[in-house]
Scaffold this motif. Structure first.
Motif, PDB file in Angstrom:
ATOM      1  N   SER A 101       0.845  -1.196   0.000  1.00 11.86           N
ATOM      2  CA  SER A 101       0.000   0.000   0.000  1.00 11.86           C
ATOM      3  C   SER A 101       0.879   1.244   0.000  1.00 11.86           C
ATOM      4  O   SER A 101       2.037   1.219   0.449  1.00 11.86           O
ATOM      5  CB  SER A 101      -0.933  -0.005   1.218  1.00 11.86           C
ATOM      6  OG  SER A 101      -1.747  -1.173   1.217  1.00 11.86           O
ATOM      7  N   VAL A 102       0.288   2.382  -0.470  1.00 11.50           N
ATOM      8  CA  VAL A 102       1.047   3.614  -0.650  1.00 11.50           C
ATOM      9  C   VAL A 102       0.304   4.749   0.052  1.00 11.50           C
ATOM     10  O   VAL A 102      -0.936   4.806   0.036  1.00 11.50           O
ATOM     11  CB  VAL A 102       1.232   3.942  -2.145  1.00 11.50           C
ATOM     12  CG1 VAL A 102       2.061   5.220  -2.322  1.00 11.50           C
ATOM     13  CG2 VAL A 102       1.898   2.767  -2.842  1.00 11.50           C
ATOM     14  N   LEU A 103       1.104   5.651   0.654  1.00  8.34           N
ATOM     15  CA  LEU A 103       0.552   6.839   1.288  1.00  8.34           C
ATOM     16  C   LEU A 103       1.548   7.977   1.088  1.00  8.34           C
ATOM     17  O   LEU A 103       2.720   7.847   1.443  1.00  8.34           O
ATOM     18  CB  LEU A 103       0.308   6.604   2.780  1.00  8.34           C
ATOM     19  CG  LEU A 103      -0.141   7.807   3.611  1.00  8.34           C
ATOM     20  CD1 LEU A 103      -1.490   8.324   3.129  1.00  8.34           C
ATOM     21  CD2 LEU A 103      -0.181   7.465   5.093  1.00  8.34           C
ATOM     22  N   LEU A 104       1.065   9.072   0.486  1.00  4.92           N
ATOM     23  CA  LEU A 104       1.913  10.254   0.251  1.00  4.92           C
ATOM     24  C   LEU A 104       1.328  11.410   1.033  1.00  4.92           C
ATOM     25  O   LEU A 104       0.144  11.749   0.875  1.00  4.92           O
ATOM     26  CB  LEU A 104       1.968  10.604  -1.237  1.00  4.92           C
ATOM     27  CG  LEU A 104       2.817  11.833  -1.584  1.00  4.92           C
ATOM     28  CD1 LEU A 104       4.295  11.561  -1.277  1.00  4.92           C
ATOM     29  CD2 LEU A 104       2.649  12.218  -3.062  1.00  4.92           C
ATOM     30  N   VAL A 105       2.122  12.034   1.883  1.00  2.00           N
ATOM     31  CA  VAL A 105       1.688  13.167   2.694  1.00  2.00           C
ATOM     32  C   VAL A 105       2.709  14.279   2.558  1.00  2.00           C
ATOM     33  O   VAL A 105       3.869  14.044   2.214  1.00  2.00           O
ATOM     34  CB  VAL A 105       1.524  12.767   4.176  1.00  2.00           C
ATOM     35  CG1 VAL A 105       0.447  11.723   4.348  1.00  2.00           C
ATOM     36  CG2 VAL A 105       2.845  12.276   4.741  1.00  2.00           C
ATOM     37  N   GLY A 106       2.304  15.460   2.843  1.00  2.00           N
ATOM     38  CA  GLY A 106       3.207  16.600   2.804  1.00  2.00           C
ATOM     39  C   GLY A 106       2.503  17.863   2.387  1.00  2.00           C
ATOM     40  O   GLY A 106       1.284  17.890   2.181  1.00  2.00           O
ATOM     41  N   PRO A 107       3.257  18.877   2.200  1.00  2.00           N
ATOM     42  CA  PRO A 107       4.718  18.906   2.369  1.00  2.00           C
ATOM     43  C   PRO A 107       5.148  18.923   3.829  1.00  2.00           C
ATOM     44  O   PRO A 107       4.341  19.178   4.703  1.00  2.00           O
ATOM     45  CB  PRO A 107       5.103  20.198   1.663  1.00  2.00           C
ATOM     46  CG  PRO A 107       3.906  21.068   1.824  1.00  2.00           C
ATOM     47  CD  PRO A 107       2.706  20.167   1.753  1.00  2.00           C
ATOM     48  N   VAL A 108       6.442  18.591   4.068  1.00  2.00           N
ATOM     49  CA  VAL A 108       7.006  18.546   5.415  1.00  2.00           C
ATOM     50  C   VAL A 108       6.963  19.935   6.005  1.00  2.00           C
ATOM     51  O   VAL A 108       7.326  20.931   5.356  1.00  2.00           O
ATOM     52  CB  VAL A 108       8.444  18.007   5.374  1.00  2.00           C
ATOM     53  CG1 VAL A 108       9.073  18.095   6.753  1.00  2.00           C
ATOM     54  CG2 VAL A 108       8.461  16.585   4.856  1.00  2.00           C
ATOM     55  N   GLY A 109       6.549  20.026   7.253  1.00  2.00           N
ATOM     56  CA  GLY A 109       6.494  21.294   7.965  1.00  2.00           C
ATOM     57  C   GLY A 109       5.179  21.994   7.851  1.00  2.00           C
ATOM     58  O   GLY A 109       4.958  23.009   8.530  1.00  2.00           O
ATOM     59  N   SER A 110       4.251  21.499   6.993  1.00  2.00           N
ATOM     60  CA  SER A 110       2.946  22.142   6.846  1.00  2.00           C
ATOM     61  C   SER A 110       1.916  21.364   7.661  1.00  2.00           C
ATOM     62  O   SER A 110       2.184  20.288   8.216  1.00  2.00           O
ATOM     63  CB  SER A 110       2.546  22.172   5.369  1.00  2.00           C
ATOM     64  OG  SER A 110       2.375  20.852   4.877  1.00  2.00           O
ATOM     65  N   ALA A 111       0.703  21.915   7.704  1.00  2.00           N
ATOM     66  CA  ALA A 111      -0.380  21.259   8.459  1.00  2.00           C
ATOM     67  C   ALA A 111      -0.776  19.942   7.838  1.00  2.00           C
ATOM     68  O   ALA A 111      -1.288  19.044   8.527  1.00  2.00           O
ATOM     69  CB  ALA A 111      -1.589  22.196   8.538  1.00  2.00           C
ATOM     70  N   SER A 112      -0.575  19.804   6.537  1.00  2.00           N
ATOM     71  CA  SER A 112      -0.929  18.551   5.855  1.00  2.00           C
ATOM     72  C   SER A 112       0.230  17.574   5.774  1.00  2.00           C
ATOM     73  O   SER A 112       0.194  16.608   5.024  1.00  2.00           O
ATOM     74  CB  SER A 112      -1.429  18.866   4.433  1.00  2.00           C
ATOM     75  OG  SER A 112      -0.393  19.517   3.691  1.00  2.00           O
ATOM     76  N   GLY A 113       1.268  17.838   6.560  1.00  2.00           N
ATOM     77  CA  GLY A 113       2.432  16.945   6.520  1.00  2.00           C
ATOM     78  C   GLY A 113       2.298  15.703   7.363  1.00  2.00           C
ATOM     79  O   GLY A 113       3.247  14.909   7.462  1.00  2.00           O
ATOM     80  N   ARG A 114       1.115  15.477   7.976  1.00  6.61           N
ATOM     81  CA  ARG A 114       0.892  14.289   8.793  1.00  6.61           C
ATOM     82  C   ARG A 114      -0.162  13.417   8.122  1.00  6.61           C
ATOM     83  O   ARG A 114      -1.082  13.934   7.465  1.00  6.61           O
ATOM     84  CB  ARG A 114       0.435  14.664  10.202  1.00  6.61           C
ATOM     85  CG  ARG A 114       1.427  15.616  10.897  1.00  6.61           C
ATOM     86  CD  ARG A 114       0.964  15.933  12.308  1.00  6.61           C
ATOM     87  NE  ARG A 114       1.018  14.741  13.153  1.00  6.61           N
ATOM     88  CZ  ARG A 114       2.117  14.320  13.782  1.00  6.61           C
ATOM     89  NH1 ARG A 114       3.256  14.988  13.634  1.00  6.61           N
ATOM     90  NH2 ARG A 114       2.091  13.247  14.527  1.00  6.61           N
ATOM     91  N   PRO A 115      -0.092  12.076   8.243  1.00  8.71           N
ATOM     92  CA  PRO A 115      -1.042  11.198   7.550  1.00  8.71           C
ATOM     93  C   PRO A 115      -2.486  11.475   7.916  1.00  8.71           C
ATOM     94  O   PRO A 115      -3.381  11.332   7.084  1.00  8.71           O
ATOM     95  CB  PRO A 115      -0.616   9.793   7.995  1.00  8.71           C
ATOM     96  CG  PRO A 115       0.821   9.932   8.350  1.00  8.71           C
ATOM     97  CD  PRO A 115       0.961  11.311   8.940  1.00  8.71           C
ATOM     98  N   ALA A 116      -2.740  11.833   9.172  1.00 11.10           N
ATOM     99  CA  ALA A 116      -4.127  12.043   9.594  1.00 11.10           C
ATOM    100  C   ALA A 116      -4.720  13.315   9.035  1.00 11.10           C
ATOM    101  O   ALA A 116      -5.936  13.513   9.071  1.00 11.10           O
ATOM    102  CB  ALA A 116      -4.209  12.053  11.121  1.00 11.10           C
ATOM    103  N   ALA A 117      -3.886  14.218   8.546  1.00 15.75           N
ATOM    104  CA  ALA A 117      -4.404  15.491   8.015  1.00 15.75           C
ATOM    105  C   ALA A 117      -4.960  15.285   6.623  1.00 15.75           C
ATOM    106  O   ALA A 117      -4.716  14.274   5.956  1.00 15.75           O
ATOM    107  CB  ALA A 117      -3.292  16.531   8.002  1.00 15.75           C
ATOM    108  N   GLY A 118      -5.684  16.260   6.127  1.00 13.00           N
ATOM    109  CA  GLY A 118      -6.260  16.170   4.794  1.00 13.00           C
ATOM    110  C   GLY A 118      -5.198  16.348   3.726  1.00 13.00           C
ATOM    111  O   GLY A 118      -4.068  16.777   3.956  1.00 13.00           O
TER     112      GLY A 118
END
Length: 544
Positions: A101-118
């Motif tokens: 399975s694949v999961l892409l999150v980011g960018p690093v340092g932003s609010a969406s940089g965590r998997p649980a975020a949108g």
């Protein structure tokens, strides 16, 4: 219930084979368990290491392919969201065929940089919480590739069910040319296949362990049976030998150590049978000799007795020395006749020919009758005889002649050895009678020199005296107490002695009220009650 519980413990204590087999099984289980755990641990580590290496290699290939595709992207392509989709969708498609399975999150340092975020892009049905928190924290800033174990969670919308499986989470970071920012790519590889392989190996090892334990237990049982069976046979033959079956022998087969042991055992049994036979023959000859001599001496003794009676009756006509000789001759003839009677009685006991003439006997009457008959001897010694008994009769099924002889021997022995209790006190022998529902007892207490430690076990030996230099004033033969003990045993009773130096002695006769009933206790104590009262009085005086 108690018998049912005790039976296994009794079997465990008595069976060497059971203990050896059980010990072998326990040790085998421990060894197989330790070895199995080590093998399972090595197998698991090997499977997981191979899976981790494969996951890291897969992640490296996918990362390198993604970077190559990003480097070849057109500079005019400045839409970051579209570039993410074009980057991840090929990887997701390959993951569906290669089982990851694949999961892409980011960018690093932003609010969406965590998997649980949108804003995350991931494989359909994957729960984004499958990525462990420590791995997410590791990539909260630019970092190298890292991995950890995790639990992969999925949700199937078609069936509306959730599922979990163990897996490996690998993370790496990529920089998108569209915005120049760093994104984190997580690849999750399930380890279900490795877990199934490990379960298969576990079942195989468990089956092999059970078969091995059963096999070792069977082998131990067969081996111990080969060793224990001859020992068991030897035990049974030894028990039969002890029961008097001296012709029993062990069966010898082979030439090993057990066969030689059986041969030695048989030789020992043969020697024992021969020696016992010799001892029995010697004992028979001795008993016959004693019986024959006793009978043969009757005729000359009768003649000597007639002559002695004539001399004794005419002693007043003799000079003093001759008269005294006639008196001594009469006394020694009386003692000689008693000795012959005792020897005949002992020979009957040795030959096991003594029998009881049982009747209901009042032990109180027996004691009074014996005291009256021995009163002249007591008066001669200055000894007072006392009988302590209840008014009610104390009955027991016994041979009155033998009980009378026991009490007479005990009282005569007490008269011979008694002495004053204290200054100015008259020497006395106390006869006590008591009974209960199961037993009747008679004690004879004297206050003489007493017995030294260890002498109570020898006082019933034939011809034994505590003081060899002491004269027998009552004309005893040295066999009275021995015959008394045999008479007590013939009744199924006890005859016991207690003594202490300078505190006198006490003999206790205990008989069952009914023949054939085993004795468990005695109505009278073996230690004299007057001794306990005297000590208590002394202690009270010292306290005052």
């Amino acid at each position: 219930m108690t018998r049912v519980v005790r039976r296994p413990f009794t079997f465990w204590r008595r069976s060497i084979q059971a203990r050896v087999v059980a010990s072998t099984l326990v040790l085998t289980i421990v060894v197989v368990g330790v070895v199995g755990m080590l093998l399972l641990r090595q197998t698991r580590d090997g499977l997981l290491d191979n899976r981790v290496d494969a996951a890291l290699a897969e992640t490296t290939n996918e990362t390198q392919d993604a970077r190559n595709r990003l480097e070849s992207a057109l500079l005019s392509d400045v839409d970051a969201a579209q570039q993410q989709r074009e980057l991840v969708e090929p990887i997701i498609q390959r993951g569906l065929t290669r089982n990851f399975s694949v999961l892409l999150v980011g960018p690093v340092g932003s609010a969406s940089g965590r998997p649980a975020a949108g804003g995350s892009t991931y494989t359909f049905g994957l729960d984004r919480s499958s990525v462990p928190a420590d791995l997410v924290a590791h990539f909260s800033e630019p970092a190298d590739m890292a991995w950890t174990y995790t639990t992969i969670r999925r949700f199937d919308t078609a069936t509306d069910t959730a599922s979990t499986e163990p897996g490996i989470a690998v993370g790496t970071q990529l920089t998108l040319p569209a915005d120049g920012r760093t994104y984190t790519l997580y690849l999750l590889f399930p380890t279900t296949g490795e877990q199934q392989t490990l379960d298969l190996v576990t079942r195989a090892l468990l089956t092999a362990a059970i078969l091995l334990v059963v096999l070792v237990g069977g082998v131990a049982w067969l081996v111990t049976r080969q060793v224990v069976t001859p020992i068991t046979m030897a035990r049974r033959v030894a028990e039969r030998l002890a029961a008097g079956q001296l012709e029993e022998r062990l069966q010898v087969s082979g030439e090993d150590d057990l066969a030689r042991l059986a041969t030695s055992f048989n030789q020992m049994a043969s020697n024992l049978e021969r020696q016992i036979g010799q001892l029995e023959e010697l004992s028979r000859v001795q008993r016959r000799f004693v019986s024959d001599v006793s009978h043969e001496l009757r005729t000359p003794l009768t003649t000597v007795r007639m002559a002695s009676d004539v001399l004794h009756d005419a002693r007043e006509e003799f000079d003093p020395v001759t008269a005294r000789s006639a008196e001594l001759l009469q006394t020694e003839l009386d003692r000689f006749e008693s000795l012959l009677g005792d020897l005949l009685e002992i020979s009957r006991f040795d030959a096991r020919a003594a029998v009881l003439e049982v009747d209901d006997v009042n032990l109180v009457d027996v004691c009074h009758r014996v005291v009256e008959s021995t009163q002249p001897l007591a008066d001669q010694r200055g000894v007072r005889l006392e009988v302590h008994a209840a008014v009610d009769p104390v009955l027991a099924e016994a041979d009155v002649r033998r009980i009378d002889r026991i009490v007479r021997n005990l009282v005569s022995n007490g008269i011979d050895h008694t002495g004053p209790q204290g200054p100015g006190e008259e020497p006395r022998v106390v006869v006590t009678v008591a009974g209960d529902d199961h037993a009747a007892s008679i004690t004879v207490r004297d206050h003489g020199v007493g017995l030294e430690p260890g002498q109570t076990a020898r006082v019933f030996d034939r011809f034994w005296r505590a003081d060899p230099a002491r004269a027998r004033t009552s004309g005893g033969t040295g066999l009275g107490l021995s015959i008394s003990l045999e008479d007590a045993h013939l009744h199924g009773g006890w005859l016991q002695a207690w003594g202490r130096p300078k505190e006198g002695a006490q003999f206790r006769l205990t008989l069952p009220r009914r023949q054939g009933v085993a004795l468990r206790r005695s109505p009278l104590t073996l230690i004299p009650s007057d001794l306990s009262e005297r000590r208590s009085e002394t202690m009270r005086q010292e306290w005052v």
